[in-house]
Design an enzyme around this catalytic site. Structure first.
Site, short mmCIF file in Angstrom:
data_model
loop_
_atom_site.label_atom_id
_atom_site.label_comp_id
_atom_site.label_asym_id
_atom_site.label_seq_id
_atom_site.Cartn_x
_atom_site.Cartn_y
_atom_site.Cartn_z
CD GLU A 78 13.69 -38.25 6.80
OE1 GLU A 78 12.94 -37.29 6.94
OE2 GLU A 78 14.34 -38.85 7.48
NE ARG A 88 25.89 -34.30 16.22
CZ ARG A 88 26.81 -35.46 16.31
NH1 ARG A 88 27.76 -35.45 17.07
NH2 ARG A 88 26.30 -36.58 15.71
CB CYS A 141 20.73 -37.56 5.24
SG CYS A 141 21.70 -39.24 5.70
CG HIS A 165 17.18 -40.97 7.26
ND1 HIS A 165 16.80 -39.66 7.48
CD2 HIS A 165 18.70 -41.02 7.35
CE1 HIS A 165 17.93 -38.88 7.42
NE2 HIS A 165 18.85 -39.54 7.42
#
Length: 214
Positions: A78, A88, A141, A165
């Site tokens: 990342e 979500r 994350c 990730h």
């Protein structure tokens, strides 16, 4: 050099989290650097404090957080974390922030302070797929990546930090739709290990683009 490497506990109905399962497989020393392994909770309000407790206890030079990104086909390094939470699904303690800032006095975003391109290249040079990601999502994350970089900016200026990730482990996709991407835990662990080698060896990446068009 000391490197604190963290991985999350299982979430979203999964029985395992390949992030911490792979972290546990890392050797205790990589190219002379001491590797400290820490499991952290998949909880918005607790992930950052858990990492900071590890920082205070171990005084690392580098913090590398690792998390699961089910659906991605390989390990991704990342580049950036954003000051935004929009969950979500609830986290492991039912927290589900929507359209919230992570830190009221933080920057809109922080870039990883690790050599992301060199990390990607070293993984690829060892025969494993790897790419750079420009979104860590808006779930826990991203929250831990942002909060750790915020801590480094505010309280720990000598610490470098970043996030990796990882995809589903092979055993997680047995009951998922055909073609769901996965990697073996051993390949995930090796990818993380090679990425860490680039940090320890202070490798410099070739001047190549790792950008995206969408």
């Amino acid at each position: 050099m000391k490197i604190l490497v963290t991985g999350f506990d299982p979430f979203g109905g999964e029985k395992v989290n390949p992030a911490y399962e792979a972290v546990k497989l890392l050797p205790d020393t990589i190219h002379g650097a001491e590797i400290i392994k820490l499991e952290i909770p998949t909880v918005f309000s607790k992930c950052g404090p858990s990492v900071e407790e590890g920082i205070r206890q171990h005084q690392p030079d580098v913090v590398l957080n690792v998390g699961q990104a089910g659906g991605r086909a390989s390990v991704t390094i990342e580049k950036v974390a954003i000051n935004f939470a929009d969950a979500r699904i609830p986290d492991n303690q039912g927290e589900q922030p929507v359209d919230e800032l992570l830190q009221s006095d933080g920057e809109n975003a922080y870039f990883a302070s690790l050599p992301v391109k060199a990390m990607m290249q070293n993984v690829r040079e060892h025969g494993l797929p790897c790419s750079i990601s420009y979104t860590a999502g808006t779930y826990v994350c991203n929250a831990v990546m942002y909060n750790v970089l915020y801590m480094c900016a505010k309280r720990y200026p000598n610490i470098r930090a970043g996030f990796i990730h990882v995809p589903y482990a092979s055993g997680q996709v047995v009951d998922k739709a055909a073609g769901t991407p996965s990697m073996t835990l051993e390949a995930i662990e090796k990818s993380i290990e090679y990425a860490i080698e680039a940090i320890v060896d202070e490798k410099v990446a070739d001047r190549v683009s790792a950008g995206e068009t969408h």
